[in-house]
Write a protein that holds these residues in place. Structure first.
Motif, PDB file in Angstrom:
ATOM      1  N   ARG A 221      40.011  37.756  22.469  1.00 59.46           N
ATOM      2  CA  ARG A 221      40.535  37.340  21.159  1.00 59.46           C
ATOM      3  C   ARG A 221      42.051  37.550  21.072  1.00 59.46           C
ATOM      4  NH1 ARG A 221      35.405  39.928  19.228  1.00 59.46           N
ATOM      5  NH2 ARG A 221      34.141  38.270  18.286  1.00 59.46           N
ATOM      6  N   ARG A 222      42.522  38.669  21.576  1.00 59.29           N
ATOM      7  CA  ARG A 222      43.953  38.970  21.481  1.00 59.29           C
ATOM      8  C   ARG A 222      44.762  38.077  22.439  1.00 59.29           C
ATOM      9  NH1 ARG A 222      46.185  39.961  17.865  1.00 59.29           N
ATOM     10  NH2 ARG A 222      47.771  41.389  18.687  1.00 59.29           N
ATOM     11  N   LEU A 223      44.230  37.777  23.604  1.00 61.68           N
ATOM     12  CA  LEU A 223      44.899  36.837  24.501  1.00 61.68           C
ATOM     13  C   LEU A 223      45.023  35.470  23.844  1.00 61.68           C
ATOM     14  CD1 LEU A 223      43.192  37.858  27.857  1.00 61.68           C
ATOM     15  CD2 LEU A 223      45.658  37.905  27.439  1.00 61.68           C
ATOM     16  N   ALA A 224      43.929  35.018  23.208  1.00 60.37           N
ATOM     17  CA  ALA A 224      43.958  33.729  22.521  1.00 60.37           C
ATOM     18  C   ALA A 224      44.968  33.743  21.378  1.00 60.37           C
ATOM     19  CB  ALA A 224      42.564  33.382  22.013  1.00 60.37           C
ATOM     20  N   HIS A 225      45.030  34.859  20.667  1.00 64.01           N
ATOM     21  CA  HIS A 225      45.982  34.978  19.565  1.00 64.01           C
ATOM     22  C   HIS A 225      47.416  34.802  20.048  1.00 64.01           C
ATOM     23  CE1 HIS A 225      47.761  36.499  15.826  1.00 64.01           C
ATOM     24  NE2 HIS A 225      48.522  37.284  16.566  1.00 64.01           N
ATOM     25  N   HIS A 226      47.677  35.230  21.283  1.00 64.11           N
ATOM     26  CA  HIS A 226      49.024  35.114  21.839  1.00 64.11           C
ATOM     27  C   HIS A 226      49.232  33.802  22.594  1.00 64.11           C
ATOM     28  CE1 HIS A 226      50.839  39.042  20.883  1.00 64.11           C
ATOM     29  NE2 HIS A 226      49.589  39.489  20.906  1.00 64.11           N
ATOM     30  N   GLY A 227      48.297  32.881  22.460  1.00 63.68           N
ATOM     31  CA  GLY A 227      48.515  31.539  22.991  1.00 63.68           C
ATOM     32  C   GLY A 227      47.789  31.208  24.273  1.00 63.68           C
ATOM     33  N   ALA A 228      47.018  32.132  24.836  1.00 63.08           N
ATOM     34  CA  ALA A 228      46.284  31.844  26.063  1.00 63.08           C
ATOM     35  C   ALA A 228      45.048  31.002  25.758  1.00 63.08           C
ATOM     36  CB  ALA A 228      45.871  33.141  26.753  1.00 63.08           C
ATOM     37  N   THR A 229      44.710  30.119  26.668  1.00 64.81           N
ATOM     38  CA  THR A 229      43.413  29.446  26.645  1.00 64.81           C
ATOM     39  C   THR A 229      42.458  30.305  27.449  1.00 64.81           C
ATOM     40  OG1 THR A 229      44.415  27.261  26.487  1.00 64.81           O
ATOM     41  CG2 THR A 229      42.144  27.374  27.277  1.00 64.81           C
ATOM     42  N   VAL A 230      41.379  30.766  26.834  1.00 66.74           N
ATOM     43  CA  VAL A 230      40.526  31.755  27.484  1.00 66.74           C
ATOM     44  C   VAL A 230      39.191  31.157  27.908  1.00 66.74           C
ATOM     45  CG1 VAL A 230      41.586  33.739  26.363  1.00 66.74           C
ATOM     46  CG2 VAL A 230      39.686  32.584  25.246  1.00 66.74           C
TER      47      VAL A 230
ATOM     48  N   PRO B 256      24.902  34.342  26.120  1.00 66.91           N
ATOM     49  CA  PRO B 256      25.557  33.122  25.632  1.00 66.91           C
ATOM     50  C   PRO B 256      25.806  33.113  24.128  1.00 66.91           C
ATOM     51  CG  PRO B 256      23.291  32.684  26.322  1.00 66.91           C
ATOM     52  CD  PRO B 256      23.634  34.052  26.800  1.00 66.91           C
ATOM     53  N   ASP B 257      24.902  33.666  23.346  1.00 70.86           N
ATOM     54  CA  ASP B 257      25.114  33.672  21.896  1.00 70.86           C
ATOM     55  C   ASP B 257      26.309  34.530  21.518  1.00 70.86           C
ATOM     56  OD1 ASP B 257      22.942  32.015  21.623  1.00 70.86           O
ATOM     57  OD2 ASP B 257      21.547  33.620  21.045  1.00 70.86           O
ATOM     58  N   GLU B 258      26.409  35.703  22.135  1.00 68.77           N
ATOM     59  CA  GLU B 258      27.545  36.575  21.857  1.00 68.77           C
ATOM     60  C   GLU B 258      28.851  35.945  22.351  1.00 68.77           C
ATOM     61  OE1 GLU B 258      27.566  39.331  20.124  1.00 68.77           O
ATOM     62  OE2 GLU B 258      25.391  39.344  19.821  1.00 68.77           O
ATOM     63  N   LEU B 259      28.807  35.349  23.525  1.00 67.44           N
ATOM     64  CA  LEU B 259      29.998  34.697  24.059  1.00 67.44           C
ATOM     65  C   LEU B 259      30.466  33.572  23.145  1.00 67.44           C
ATOM     66  CD1 LEU B 259      28.948  34.488  27.809  1.00 67.44           C
ATOM     67  CD2 LEU B 259      30.821  35.878  26.921  1.00 67.44           C
ATOM     68  N   THR B 260      29.520  32.828  22.623  1.00 66.50           N
ATOM     69  CA  THR B 260      29.867  31.723  21.726  1.00 66.50           C
ATOM     70  C   THR B 260      30.521  32.234  20.454  1.00 66.50           C
ATOM     71  OG1 THR B 260      28.068  30.368  22.613  1.00 66.50           O
ATOM     72  CG2 THR B 260      28.941  29.750  20.455  1.00 66.50           C
ATOM     73  N   ARG B 261      30.027  33.359  19.941  1.00 70.67           N
ATOM     74  CA  ARG B 261      30.637  33.943  18.739  1.00 70.67           C
ATOM     75  C   ARG B 261      32.072  34.389  19.020  1.00 70.67           C
ATOM     76  NH1 ARG B 261      25.271  35.237  16.966  1.00 70.67           N
ATOM     77  NH2 ARG B 261      24.962  36.897  18.495  1.00 70.67           N
ATOM     78  N   VAL B 262      32.291  34.983  20.192  1.00 72.65           N
ATOM     79  CA  VAL B 262      33.647  35.384  20.540  1.00 72.65           C
ATOM     80  C   VAL B 262      34.534  34.152  20.706  1.00 72.65           C
ATOM     81  CG1 VAL B 262      35.079  36.572  22.245  1.00 72.65           C
ATOM     82  CG2 VAL B 262      32.844  37.513  21.638  1.00 72.65           C
ATOM     83  N   ALA B 263      34.017  33.138  21.379  1.00 74.19           N
ATOM     84  CA  ALA B 263      34.805  31.924  21.625  1.00 74.19           C
ATOM     85  C   ALA B 263      35.224  31.255  20.327  1.00 74.19           C
ATOM     86  CB  ALA B 263      33.999  30.958  22.492  1.00 74.19           C
ATOM     87  N   ALA B 264      34.390  31.366  19.294  1.00 75.23           N
ATOM     88  CA  ALA B 264      34.733  30.755  18.006  1.00 75.23           C
ATOM     89  C   ALA B 264      36.008  31.342  17.425  1.00 75.23           C
ATOM     90  CB  ALA B 264      33.573  30.936  17.029  1.00 75.23           C
ATOM     91  N   ASP B 265      36.355  32.563  17.822  1.00 75.65           N
ATOM     92  CA  ASP B 265      37.584  33.213  17.351  1.00 75.65           C
ATOM     93  C   ASP B 265      38.763  32.963  18.276  1.00 75.65           C
ATOM     94  OD1 ASP B 265      36.138  34.354  15.229  1.00 75.65           O
ATOM     95  OD2 ASP B 265      35.628  36.127  16.416  1.00 75.65           O
ATOM     96  N   CYS B 266      38.520  32.223  19.354  1.00 76.48           N
ATOM     97  CA  CYS B 266      39.543  32.085  20.397  1.00 76.48           C
ATOM     98  C   CYS B 266      40.137  30.682  20.488  1.00 76.48           C
ATOM     99  CB  CYS B 266      38.951  32.473  21.757  1.00 76.48           C
ATOM    100  SG  CYS B 266      38.488  34.209  21.890  1.00 76.48           S
TER     101      CYS B 266
END
Length: 285
Positions: free
Chosen positions: A15-24, A31-41
């Motif tokens: 999430r913090r990498l994405a916040h700083h502009g990275a594509t993660v 998969p369900d947990e990963l999808t929830r994290v990805a929604a914030d990225c």
């Protein structure tokens, strides 16, 4: 790319990498947990379900990530599990699985993604632990695995430096994650940890540790410390095995009944997810 990105350190770091502009690209077992994290990225984030000990699957994921995102610049080998309790009472399968995931899985991650990192002169961060710097009784598998990944990263660094690839090792003390909370559910392990000398007896908040890793990634540092005091441990690490053996033996003897009652499986929800995957692949389990 972050492994073990479904929860805890990996999820917040993504999430913090994405916040700083990275594509993660998020890699993990859930998969369900990963999808929830990805929604914030962000819309460009991608989810890849893989067991990092499955080398063929990880190679396919590495190719898929590079094809989708065109390049891989940063790889964080974070996925890990832990078991606690006396070695003599440990389940050999669960014990060996810690080595397999934490050490061989990290090696498989490096093998799969190094070609892309070489092409892009990238950065590989291997997440180790305080357990790589000092022995911890009742955590033999975890200590062995984290000492192994530290040594692997240090050996790999000069091999790939002339390709423009930097290899870093991240060290964290007890940090507020599912794994640590799961270990603390075992009374003997919790009481033994409480007897550690300060500052090793504390549980540290996750967010500042992630910010320290983020800064290390930005600077491509060879050593990254989730808690500042860990850098000082490097200076005295040669003294620690003897000191721990002398001091901890009394506590182990005193807490032996509770320690022998500690669970035999991987701790925390991430450990439970790994156990479920392993059991589903083993009809005899």
């Amino acid at each position: 790319m972050v492994t073990g990105a479904a929860r805890g350190l990996g999820a917040l770091l993504a999430r913090r990498l994405a916040h700083h502009g990275a594509t993660v690209a998020l890699v993990g077992l859930e998969p369900d947990e990963l999808t929830r994290v990805a929604a914030d990225c962000g819309a460009q984030a991608s989810v890849w379900q893989a067991d990092i000990t499955d080398r063929a699957a990880l190679q396919r994921v590495a190719r898929g990530i590079e094809q989708r995102h065109e390049r891989v610049d940063i790889v964080v080998a974070n996925a890990g599990i832990a078991v606690g309790g006396p070695f003599v009472d440990s389940d050999p399968v669960a014990f060996n699985r810690v080595i397999e995931v934490n050490l061989l899985g990290s090696i498989a991650t490096a093998r799969a993604f190094l070609p892309a990192l070489v092409r892009n002169k990238g950065y590989l961060l291997q997440v180790a632990s305080l357990a790589a710097l000092t022995p911890a009784p009742m955590m033999a598998a975890y200590c062995a695995s984290k000492s192994g990944v530290e040594a692997f990263a240090h050996a790999l660094r000069p091999e790939v430096a002339h390709h423009g690839v930097t290899v870093g090792v991240a060290y964290l003390s007890w940090t507020d994650t599912d794994m640590v909370r799961g270990a603390d559910q075992e009374e003997g392990l919790r009481r033994l940890r409480a007897r550690l000398p300060w500052p090793a007896n504390r549980t540290y908040p996750l967010a500042p540790a992630v910010e320290a890793l983020l800064a290390g990634i930005a600077r491509r540092r060879p050593h990254v410390y989730g808690q500042r005091w860990l850098s000082g441990m490097q200076l005295v690490r040669g003294l620690l095995p003897g000191l721990v053996a002398r001091l901890a033996s009394r506590e182990v003897r005193r807490l032996e009944p509770q320690l022998r009652a500690a669970g035999r499986g991987a701790v925390g929800r991430g450990g439970a997810a790994d156990t479920a995957i392993r059991d589903s692949a083993d009809p005899a389990a």
